[in-house]
Design an enzyme around this catalytic site. Sequence first.
Site, PDB file in Angstrom:
ATOM      1  CG  ASN A 211      -0.163  -0.088   2.506  1.00  0.00           C
ATOM      2  OD1 ASN A 211       0.573   0.824   2.842  1.00  0.00           O
ATOM      3  ND2 ASN A 211      -0.297  -1.197   3.220  1.00  0.00           N
ATOM      4  CG  ASP A 280      -6.713  -5.857   6.487  1.00  0.00           C
ATOM      5  OD1 ASP A 280      -6.171  -5.836   7.604  1.00  0.00           O
ATOM      6  OD2 ASP A 280      -7.369  -4.896   6.031  1.00  0.00           O
ATOM      7  CE  LYS A 290       9.053 -11.717 -14.176  1.00  0.00           C
ATOM      8  NZ  LYS A 290       9.780 -11.116 -15.268  1.00  0.00           N
ATOM      9  CG  PHE A 329      -2.636   5.916  13.459  1.00  0.00           C
ATOM     10  CD1 PHE A 329      -1.859   5.819  14.605  1.00  0.00           C
ATOM     11  CD2 PHE A 329      -2.690   7.141  12.789  1.00  0.00           C
ATOM     12  CE1 PHE A 329      -1.156   6.907  15.086  1.00  0.00           C
ATOM     13  CE2 PHE A 329      -1.995   8.243  13.253  1.00  0.00           C
ATOM     14  CZ  PHE A 329      -1.229   8.138  14.408  1.00  0.00           C
ATOM     15  CE  LYS A 343     -10.717  -0.200  10.940  1.00  0.00           C
ATOM     16  NZ  LYS A 343     -10.135   0.574   9.863  1.00  0.00           N
ATOM     17  CE  LYS A 347      -8.270  -3.671  14.386  1.00  0.00           C
ATOM     18  NZ  LYS A 347      -7.293  -3.732  13.324  1.00  0.00           N
TER      19      LYS A 347
HETATM   20  O1  PMT Z   1       2.926   6.127   6.548  1.00  0.00           O
HETATM   21  P1  PMT Z   1       2.363   7.462   6.107  1.00  0.00           P
HETATM   22  O2  PMT Z   1       2.515   7.699   4.637  1.00  0.00           O
HETATM   23  O3  PMT Z   1       2.880   8.587   6.946  1.00  0.00           O
HETATM   24  O4  PMT Z   1       0.768   7.400   6.347  1.00  0.00           O
HETATM   25  C1  PMT Z   1       0.264   7.318   7.629  1.00  0.00           C
HETATM   26  C2  PMT Z   1      -0.933   6.347   7.719  1.00  0.00           C
HETATM   27  C3  PMT Z   1      -2.081   6.859   6.864  1.00  0.00           C
HETATM   28  C4  PMT Z   1      -0.512   4.952   7.226  1.00  0.00           C
HETATM   29  C5  PMT Z   1      -1.326   6.269   9.239  1.00  0.00           C
HETATM   30  O5  PMT Z   1      -1.675   7.549   9.667  1.00  0.00           O
HETATM   31  C6  PMT Z   1      -2.463   5.285   9.454  1.00  0.00           C
HETATM   32  O6  PMT Z   1      -3.625   5.590   9.325  1.00  0.00           O
HETATM   33  N1  PMT Z   1      -2.108   4.022   9.818  1.00  0.00           N
HETATM   34  C7  PMT Z   1      -3.047   2.896   9.992  1.00  0.00           C
HETATM   35  C8  PMT Z   1      -3.264   2.254   8.659  1.00  0.00           C
HETATM   36  C9  PMT Z   1      -4.184   1.049   8.740  1.00  0.00           C
HETATM   37  O7  PMT Z   1      -3.778  -0.029   8.423  1.00  0.00           O
HETATM   38  O8  PMT Z   1      -5.360   1.286   9.249  1.00  0.00           O
HETATM   39  P2  PMT Z   1      -6.510   0.175   9.463  1.00  0.00           P
HETATM   40  O9  PMT Z   1      -7.700   0.956   9.761  1.00  0.00           O
HETATM   41  O10 PMT Z   1      -6.537  -0.794   8.338  1.00  0.00           O
HETATM   42  O11 PMT Z   1      -6.005  -0.617  10.736  1.00  0.00           O
HETATM   43  C10 PMT Z   1      -6.363  -0.237  12.069  1.00  0.00           C
HETATM   44  C11 PMT Z   1      -5.216  -0.554  13.004  1.00  0.00           C
HETATM   45  O12 PMT Z   1      -4.988  -1.968  13.059  1.00  0.00           O
HETATM   46  C12 PMT Z   1      -3.895   0.074  12.623  1.00  0.00           C
HETATM   47  O13 PMT Z   1      -3.272   0.561  13.806  1.00  0.00           O
HETATM   48  C13 PMT Z   1      -3.099  -1.071  12.024  1.00  0.00           C
HETATM   49  O14 PMT Z   1      -1.695  -0.942  12.283  1.00  0.00           O
HETATM   50  C14 PMT Z   1      -3.664  -2.279  12.762  1.00  0.00           C
HETATM   51  N2  PMT Z   1      -3.653  -3.534  11.980  1.00  0.00           N
HETATM   52  C15 PMT Z   1      -4.424  -3.647  10.868  1.00  0.00           C
HETATM   53  C16 PMT Z   1      -4.424  -4.847  10.190  1.00  0.00           C
HETATM   54  C17 PMT Z   1      -3.633  -5.931  10.663  1.00  0.00           C
HETATM   55  N3  PMT Z   1      -3.611  -7.091  10.024  1.00  0.00           N
HETATM   56  N4  PMT Z   1      -2.882  -5.775  11.752  1.00  0.00           N
HETATM   57  C18 PMT Z   1      -2.883  -4.593  12.438  1.00  0.00           C
HETATM   58  O15 PMT Z   1      -2.176  -4.460  13.435  1.00  0.00           O
END
Ligand code: PMT
Length: 404
Positions: A211, A280, A290, A329, A343, A347
């Site tokens: 991503n 995810d 490849k 986040f 979330k 979590k």
């Molecule tokens: O890196 P930059 O370019 O500075 O951008 C910052 C950002 C946009 C990436 C950051 O501010 C942000 O939003 N990070 C969270 C991105 C994300 O994966 O969000 P989510 O809503 O999908 O996940 C929620 C939370 O679960 C996040 O804290 C994530 O780290 C965590 N997660 C999600 C999926 C997974 N399999 N394991 C996790 O731990």
Amino acid sequence: MQTMTLKNKNILLGVCGGIAAYKAVELLRLMKKAGADVRVVMTQSAQEFVGETTFRVLSENEVCTGLFNTNEASVRHIEWASEADAVVIAPATANFIANMAHGMANDALTTMLLAVTCPVIVCPSMNTHMYENLALQRNIDIIEGDGAFVVEPGSGELACKTTGAGRLPEPGLIFDRVLGALTRKDLKGKTVLVSAGPTREAIDPVRYISNHSSGKMGYAIAAAAEKRGARVTLVSGPVNLDPLFGVETVNVESALEMADAVLDHLDESDVVIKVAAVADYRPEDPKTSKIKKKDQDPGQKSLTLSLVENPDILRLAGEKKRHQFIAGFAAETDDLEANALLKMEKKNLDMIAANLVGVDGSGFGSDFNKVKLFFRDGTVRDVPSMEKERVADALLDEISTRLT
Ligand code: PMT
């Protein structure tokens, strides 16, 4: 809010005589740009390398070149010393360090240093053998024991053609240490675990699913926590950012690797902040060679990848939580608040920072972010659009008050 600028700060820049003295000019420029009032003190030998005029023009202040080179009635070395918020010596020569270690007051710079009460940052720069000399190392131990912060020199080919340690660190790094010296240590004694950047999920040895996360937001939080005195571990996906000073960084690629690294460091952490954008899903069966176009049936216009779910690292951390403050986040394109709250609940988080992604000036890749902080106790804080460094500080301000 803690400040990442040097506005209203009075910095004394001491320049000793070394080939790296020219880098002090760039350091001066960076500090001026950050709003500091900088006063420069040059040793006599420094004046052999860079002219006093350069520092005078760029600092917009008189430069001190000797104890008696002034017509002023005031006792300048006492006045400048007592008004300084921080002193930075760059470059610091072996002779200067020896004098400082032994409390000498044999020129304007050493005399001033004896009168300062603020943080002192010393940046040695010299020939490798001089730097490794036991007497010099003994003197460094003495000044560190007396409370000076010594920035270890970098390694590489030096002006004297030897290769090894002794190169003055880049001005950006010294500037960062000046900021650190002026930051309140409200996270001292705490261990902070941050994850940053994207993950890469291999399809075959040359392709992956990922991503747009640049890592900027997570790195800003890790850097800010380090400046505030925390022991910081950063679990970083693949990013294009410089390593952070004083931060233990564990580099990972995939979500599975990130899960291992985060869970390995969970127990020892007081605060966990998961900023990483974790995939995810990952390809179920990544190929070891490849995938060739010709491997497909002739005429086949599509390729199907079967994906399996990755572990939700934050959710696992939330389940194992004991004493930790756990923050996540939420990257959302719509329904910011409802999705973020869901979330936080699912979590088992203490806080979630919700940010909009897919818009200009916020989220992925941008230098800026706009977040809304939701806390388990129902408190909500709006952090308006600002540089990610400042968002990091706003977020840590909130967390640090909740730790005690
Ligand atoms: O890196 P930059 O370019 O500075 O951008 C910052 C950002 C946009 C990436 C950051 O501010 C942000 O939003 N990070 C969270 C991105 C994300 O994966 O969000 P989510 O809503 O999908 O996940 C929620 C939370 O679960 C996040 O804290 C994530 O780290 C965590 N997660 C999600 C999926 C997974 N399999 N394991 C996790 O731990």
